[in-house]
Write an enzyme that holds these catalytic residues in place. Structure first.
Site, PDB file in Angstrom:
ATOM      1  CB  CYS A 120     -28.731  -3.500  -7.691  1.00 13.26           C
ATOM      2  SG  CYS A 120     -28.935  -2.858  -9.343  1.00 13.26           S
ATOM      3  NE  ARG A 122      -2.865   0.058   3.299  1.00 13.85           N
ATOM      4  CZ  ARG A 122      -4.087  -0.499   3.257  1.00 13.85           C
ATOM      5  NH1 ARG A 122      -5.053   0.123   2.629  1.00 13.85           N
ATOM      6  NH2 ARG A 122      -4.320  -1.652   3.856  1.00 13.85           N
TER       7      ARG A 122
HETATM    8  N1  LLP Z   1       3.209  -9.085   3.182  1.00 11.53           N
HETATM    9  C1  LLP Z   1       2.192  -9.892   3.518  1.00 11.53           C
HETATM   10  C2  LLP Z   1       2.495 -11.257   3.940  1.00 11.53           C
HETATM   11  C3  LLP Z   1       0.863  -9.429   3.464  1.00 11.53           C
HETATM   12  O1  LLP Z   1      -0.126 -10.227   3.816  1.00 11.53           O
HETATM   13  C4  LLP Z   1       0.603  -8.098   3.042  1.00 11.53           C
HETATM   14  C5  LLP Z   1      -0.772  -7.590   2.961  1.00 11.53           C
HETATM   15  C6  LLP Z   1       1.701  -7.300   2.684  1.00 11.53           C
HETATM   16  C7  LLP Z   1       2.985  -7.815   2.775  1.00 11.53           C
HETATM   17  C8  LLP Z   1       1.539  -5.883   2.217  1.00 11.53           C
HETATM   18  O2  LLP Z   1       0.971  -5.076   3.190  1.00 11.53           O
HETATM   19  P1  LLP Z   1       0.828  -3.499   2.919  1.00 11.53           P
HETATM   20  O3  LLP Z   1       2.227  -2.905   2.879  1.00 11.53           O
HETATM   21  O4  LLP Z   1       0.120  -3.320   1.637  1.00 11.53           O
HETATM   22  O5  LLP Z   1       0.059  -3.025   4.076  1.00 11.53           O
HETATM   23  N2  LLP Z   1      -7.166  -5.284   1.086  1.00 11.53           N
HETATM   24  C9  LLP Z   1      -6.818  -4.614   2.327  1.00 11.53           C
HETATM   25  C10 LLP Z   1      -5.356  -4.822   2.683  1.00 11.53           C
HETATM   26  C11 LLP Z   1      -4.978  -6.284   2.837  1.00 11.53           C
HETATM   27  C12 LLP Z   1      -3.520  -6.486   3.167  1.00 11.53           C
HETATM   28  C13 LLP Z   1      -3.171  -7.935   3.159  1.00 11.53           C
HETATM   29  N3  LLP Z   1      -1.783  -8.258   3.334  1.00 11.53           N
HETATM   30  C14 LLP Z   1      -7.161  -3.131   2.200  1.00 11.53           C
HETATM   31  O6  LLP Z   1      -7.635  -2.716   1.146  1.00 11.53           O
HETATM   32  O7  LLP Z   1      -7.012  -2.375   3.152  1.00 11.53           O
END
Ligand code: LLP
Length: 426
Positions: free
Chosen positions: A354, A288
């Site tokens: 919807c 992110r």
């Molecule tokens: N590494 C692992 C093992 C993970 O499970 C994740 C994210 C990341 C790295 C990356 O995390 P980040 O830097 O993006 O926070 N769909 C949700 C977020 C789900 C994150 C899942 N794992 C949302 O839209 O907020």
């Protein structure tokens, strides 16, 4: 002219003479050329954040694995691969995408709680850099598959440090009652077993405690727990070469004061050195924070609908394009492409799908009329990658901005694309 609305930090968005620009390109010209809804990403924003990570490591040996689940468009992967990143992958499909985009297989780490035998085989035969192992059963399976294929599998255990990431419960992953990782207390025994199993080479330790984390403390708490294990492992003769602290750093969605990657990683490296662990290579898996604020979704106001209860603004992007509000109650800033001169009213910004759950923003103060363009901000991560065709809505197009250049990186889907893999009965 009304004052310009607030824009998220690090987004490379700006108002010039009341017109919204992403880098050097006015948003309304993009909508005119490519239609809406449209995802637009800024190269400068993504690379700017990556540079903040690199500055944080300050010369310490490290590897940044872009967690491609955040946004897996091939061109985005190519951008990060060319900038020297590896990738955090969670399926064979993600590995295939990374390779297609030019990733070095040895710079890919394979995370995830349910790797199948065929995914493990695919990863082994393409030379994946490391398996982040999430259970004892998975460890046994990787050993078996490595033997069968006559390969050695580089492994690291993903430990669950049981720290509170202080984020949304759906995206908190490092607590004892989450499905992820191997419990802190069991980790030493599983490492011992790994040492004896054939086909495995222990290379590191890994943790990931959650996503959209806006403070440094949870990362530092996890670091202490991981370093305790590293010390214990060293005492029983298990030496590692890297420590992977996962991803999870948050972004500014609604004015959050989030530490920069540089601040976070300087603090981590300095603590590691203080604890005598300065000799380990440091790995991370950000998703992110690298791409979230580099992206917007341009959408057009279709209908202004005033009811006795609320004013609904129906736009042409919906929960199938932008699932985060419906799924997590997430907030995305919504700003006009052209700052309006009229009075602002309060709107429920909703999509055409919807369901009453199809909302993009609640109680937003906007001066808007039918036909106006809006930008839904901070949608570079977990938007297009989580999109669907629900309500038989073709997926949006995606473009990447680089200064004043515009690259189409995904065509808008056609209606024929909707049933491409379906079959009529004879
Ligand atoms: N590494 C692992 C093992 C993970 O499970 C994740 C994210 C990341 C790295 C990356 O995390 P980040 O830097 O993006 O926070 N769909 C949700 C977020 C789900 C994150 C899942 N794992 C949302 O839209 O907020």
């Amino acid at each position: 002219m009304a004052p310009s609305p607030r824009l998220p930090a690090g987004s490379c968005l700006q108002y010039v003479g009341g017109e919204l620009y992403l880098e050097g390109v006015p948003v309304h010209t993009l909508a005119k050329e490519f239609g809406t809804p449209l995802f637009v990403y800024s190269k400068a924003s993504a690379i700017g954040t990556l540079t903040s990570y690199t500055r944080g490591f300050n010369g310490h040996p490290h590897r940044i694995h872009y967690a491609m689940k955040a946004n897996s468009n091939l061109a985005i992967l190519q951008l990060f691969a060319r900038a020297g990143c590896g990738f955090d992958i969670v399926s064979a499909g993600e590995f295939a995408r990374a390779l297609k985009a030019g990733a070095k297989p040895e710079h890919c780490v394979f995370s995830g709680v349910g790797k199948t035998a065929s995914e493990i085989d695919y990863a082994l035969s393409h030379g994946v850099g490391c398996f982040n192992v999430e259970s004892r059963s998975e460890l046994l399976l990787i050993s078996q598959r490595a033997l069968a294929l006559d390969k050695t599998a580089p492994i690291s255990l993903r430990v669950n440090p049981d720290v509170d990431a202080k984020t949304h419960p759906y995206i908190s992953t490092g607590l004892r009652d989450n499905k992820f990782g191997i419990a802190h207390d069991e980790a030493i025994n599983v490492y011992r077993e790994a040492k004896e199993l054939p086909g495995l080479q222990i290379v590191g330790i890994d943790c990931h405690i959650g996503s959209q984390i806006t403070q440094i403390t949870p990362f530092m708490d996890a670091l202490e727990r991981v370093l305790d294990l590293v010390d214990e492992l060293s005492r029983v003769g298990i030496e590692l070469s890297h420590i992977d602290l996962g991803g999870g750093l948050g972004i500014d969605y609604s004015g959050e004061d989030v530490p920069s990657p540089e601040t976070l990683w300087r603090a981590v490296i300095s603590r590691m050195k203080a604890r005598g662990a300065g000799n380990y290579e440091v790995w991370c898996e950000p998703g992110r924070s690298l791409i979230g604020n580099a992206g917007i979704c341009i959408t057009k106001a279709l209908v202004c609908k005033n009811t006795p209860e609320k004013n609904f603004l129906v736009v042409d992007a919906a929960m199938n394009d932008l699932p985060r509000p419906a799924m997590y109650g997430a907030f995305h800033e919504i700003v006009p492409a052209t700052v309006g001169a009229g009075e602002a009213s309060t709107w429920e910004v909703v999509g055409p799908v919807c369901e009453s759950g199809d909302w993009i923003g609640k109680e937003r103060s906007l001066s808007v009329s039918e036909g106006d363009l809006l930008a839904v901000c901070s949608t570079g991560a977990y938007s297009m990658s989580m999109s669907s065709q629900y309500n038989s809505r073709p997926r949006a197009a995606e473009v990447l901005i680089d200064g004043e250049s515009v690259h189409v990186i995904r065509d808008r889907e056609s209606v024929e694309d909707l049933w491409q893999r379906e079959h009529l009965l004879p």
